[in-house]
Scaffold this active site. Structure first.
Site, PDB file in Angstrom:
ATOM      1  N   LYS A  89       0.756  -1.304   0.035  1.00  0.00           N
ATOM      2  CA  LYS A  89       0.034   0.054  -0.086  1.00  0.00           C
ATOM      3  C   LYS A  89       0.990   1.294   0.068  1.00  0.00           C
ATOM      4  O   LYS A  89       0.552   2.238  -0.438  1.00  0.00           O
ATOM      5  CB  LYS A  89      -0.900   0.059   1.143  1.00  0.00           C
ATOM      6  CG  LYS A  89      -2.221  -0.780   1.005  1.00  0.00           C
ATOM      7  CD  LYS A  89      -3.264  -0.775   2.007  1.00  0.00           C
ATOM      8  CE  LYS A  89      -4.577  -1.409   1.577  1.00  0.00           C
ATOM      9  NZ  LYS A  89      -4.570  -2.863   1.793  1.00  0.00           N
ATOM     10  N   GLU A 111     -10.585   7.403   4.659  1.00  0.00           N
ATOM     11  CA  GLU A 111     -10.980   6.592   5.324  1.00  0.00           C
ATOM     12  C   GLU A 111     -10.247   5.165   5.390  1.00  0.00           C
ATOM     13  O   GLU A 111      -9.524   4.896   4.632  1.00  0.00           O
ATOM     14  CB  GLU A 111     -12.606   5.929   4.669  1.00  0.00           C
ATOM     15  CG  GLU A 111     -12.336   4.914   3.882  1.00  0.00           C
ATOM     16  CD  GLU A 111     -11.666   4.969   2.332  1.00  0.00           C
ATOM     17  OE1 GLU A 111     -11.610   6.365   2.048  1.00  0.00           O
ATOM     18  OE2 GLU A 111     -11.250   4.375   1.468  1.00  0.00           O
ATOM     19  N   SER A 378       1.510  -9.711  -0.978  1.00  0.00           N
ATOM     20  CA  SER A 378       1.224  -8.514  -1.127  1.00  0.00           C
ATOM     21  C   SER A 378       1.576  -7.899   0.448  1.00  0.00           C
ATOM     22  O   SER A 378       1.953  -6.539   0.542  1.00  0.00           O
ATOM     23  CB  SER A 378      -0.122  -7.989  -1.177  1.00  0.00           C
ATOM     24  OG  SER A 378      -0.989  -8.883  -0.338  1.00  0.00           O
TER      25      SER A 378
HETATM   26  C1  LIG Z   1      -5.124  -3.968   1.706  1.00  0.00           C
HETATM   27  C2  LIG Z   1      -4.427  -5.104   1.233  1.00  0.00           C
HETATM   28  C3  LIG Z   1      -4.761  -5.924   0.329  1.00  0.00           C
HETATM   29  C4  LIG Z   1      -6.209  -5.787  -0.653  1.00  0.00           C
HETATM   30  O1  LIG Z   1      -5.921  -4.551  -1.468  1.00  0.00           O
HETATM   31  P1  LIG Z   1      -5.878  -4.697  -2.992  1.00  0.00           P
HETATM   32  O2  LIG Z   1      -5.863  -3.185  -3.387  1.00  0.00           O
HETATM   33  O3  LIG Z   1      -6.831  -5.611  -3.795  1.00  0.00           O
HETATM   34  O4  LIG Z   1      -4.379  -5.009  -3.318  1.00  0.00           O
HETATM   35  C5  LIG Z   1      -4.053  -7.019  -0.167  1.00  0.00           C
HETATM   36  N1  LIG Z   1      -3.231  -7.487   0.854  1.00  0.00           N
HETATM   37  C6  LIG Z   1      -2.643  -6.687   1.759  1.00  0.00           C
HETATM   38  C7  LIG Z   1      -1.570  -6.977   2.314  1.00  0.00           C
HETATM   39  C8  LIG Z   1      -3.419  -5.473   1.853  1.00  0.00           C
HETATM   40  O5  LIG Z   1      -3.020  -4.775   3.102  1.00  0.00           O
END
Ligand SMILES: *Cc1c(COP(=O)(O)O)cnc(C)c1O
Length: 395
Positions: A89, A111, A378
């Site tokens: 993010k 938010e 992610s």
């Molecule tokens: C917020 C988040 C997501 C989901 O958000 P996307 O916009 O779909 O990428 C996925 N993995 C993690 C670790 C997150 O914090």
């Protein structure tokens, strides 16, 4: 309500569906971004931040243990868990904050649901010396104490929202109310490839660093491109970021993994592209999980970063042209993958990312040994450890 023609659409999806004053502000944001993305100073500043503050490039890791377990294709992980703050993010939050600085804004507004976007944005605000105001449902504030504390330490102001369900939707409504009053000095920073134009395009561009790095790293590591690329999809930003590196490579198959939660009943999942239909929410047109009256449906996933009833418009488009396969993983499958990756490769994944890992293992099992699967990890799972262990124990 005004609809921008052409720009900001992905086929029939996307656009800007907002009250007139905010539509005009979105046009100013879009114009500023269009100018800055070609400005060498902006590009160099972002590159500097990525290298010297975020710690990029993040590596690609060959998942040796997971690969032996699957006993099929080789599995590789793009390590966004090693990006500063522990997830992807920050890639778009630093971009959005730099845009705010260049536009002369003083404050970042957003938010947050589980608090992940709030923490990343508060980090970016602290780095640039901007004010930061995060709207959060009172129920979520009680549930997500560690992230609330992190945001406060980083200097953000938390606005508790006590209307309705006191959760994400009310927090969005509340933040938009503030934005309508404060947009001359404030940038509303959207947390995924969702919302009105230019956010789906701009957030994808900021996240595409994941795909660009991963493409080069796979070529260097394996001498070729991966056969298959997998990412979890909530709003869809980590997936769009990784896919962006491979969209033109027709032989690379792409998979977006949506959360199937407890199962296919309405309210038990957040698999928007798999079970939703077209609709408008939060200023853009895309697929949407809706109740009988066409309102956004209640959604659920064990991974709170994935439980959004909409999805980025570019994903809706990529599904409609068949370029990306959208598949699902249940809570149970994600939890199994969470425990597995800890033991096989010494990596604790975020529960969101564990959805992608779960699907990747299933996929790899059916492929031969020369093939390869690249998965977007992610984020790291430190934020989920207490919840997982108190609910399901240590396996
Ligand atoms: C917020 C988040 C997501 C989901 O958000 P996307 O916009 O779909 O990428 C996925 N993995 C993690 C670790 C997150 O914090």
């Amino acid at each position: 309500m005004t609809i921008h023609e052409k720009e900001g659409f992905f086929g029939p999806f996307g656009g800007c569906f907002l009250p007139e004053e905010l539509t005009q502000e979105m046009s100013r944001v879009a114009a500023a971004y269009r100018r800055l993305k070609a400005d060498p100073e902006f590009i160099n500043e972002l590159a500097y931040i990525r290298k010297h503050y975020q710690g990029r490039p993040t590596p690609v890791t060959f998942a040796k243990g997971l690969t032996s377990l699957a006993a099929g294709a080789r599995i590789y992980l793009k390590r966004e868990d090693l990006n500063h703050t522990g997830a992807h993010k920050l890639n778009h939050c630093m971009g959005e904050a730099l845009l705010a600085v260049k536009m002369g804004k003083k404050k970042l507004l957003a938010e947050t649901g589980a608090g992940q976007h709030g923490v990343a944005l508060a980090t970016a605000a602290a780095y640039f010396g901007l004010e930061c105001e995060i709207h959060m449902g009172a129920v979520d504030i009680a549930k997500e104490k560690p992230n609330v504390t992190r945001m406060r330490l980083l200097g953000a102001k938390i606005v508790p929202v006590t209307s309705g369900q006191q959760s994400l939707k009310e927090a969005v409504d509340s933040a938009f109310e503030t934005y309508r009053k404060e947009y001359p000095t404030t940038l509303y920073c959207i947390g995924s490839v969702v919302g009105p134009h230019p956010f789906p395009t701009m957030v994808r561009d900021f996240q595409s660093v994941i795909g660009q790095e991963a493409r080069e790293q796979m070529l260097e590591l394996t001498g070729g491109l991966p056969g298959h690329v997998v990412a979890c999809v909530g709003g869809g930003s980590n997936a769009m970021g990784l896919f962006a590196g491979f969209l033109e490579d027709k032989d690379v198959r792409l998979y977006g993994v949506e959360p199937l939660g407890r199962g296919t009943n309405p309210g038990d999942h957040a698999a928007t592209l798999s079970y939703g239909k077209e609709g408008v929410l939060h200023g853009f047109k895309s697929f949407l999980l809706q109740d009988g009256q066409g309102r956004p449906a209640p959604v659920y996933s064990v991974a709170s970063g994935l439980d959004y009833p909409g999805v980025g418009p570019e994903h809706a488009y990529l599904k409609s042209i068949g370029r990306v396969s959208y598949v699902t993983a249940t809570d149970q499958e994600a939890l199994d993958a969470f425990y597995t990756l800890c033991k096989t490769d010494g990596i604790i994944p975020a529960l969101e990312s564990a959805h992608a890992v779960a699907y990747a293992v299933k996929l790899a099992r059916g492929l031969d040994k020369e093939d390869s699967v690249l998965v977007n990890l992610s984020g790291r799972g430190d934020k989920d450890v207490d919840f997982v262990v108190s609910s399901f124990g240590v396996r």
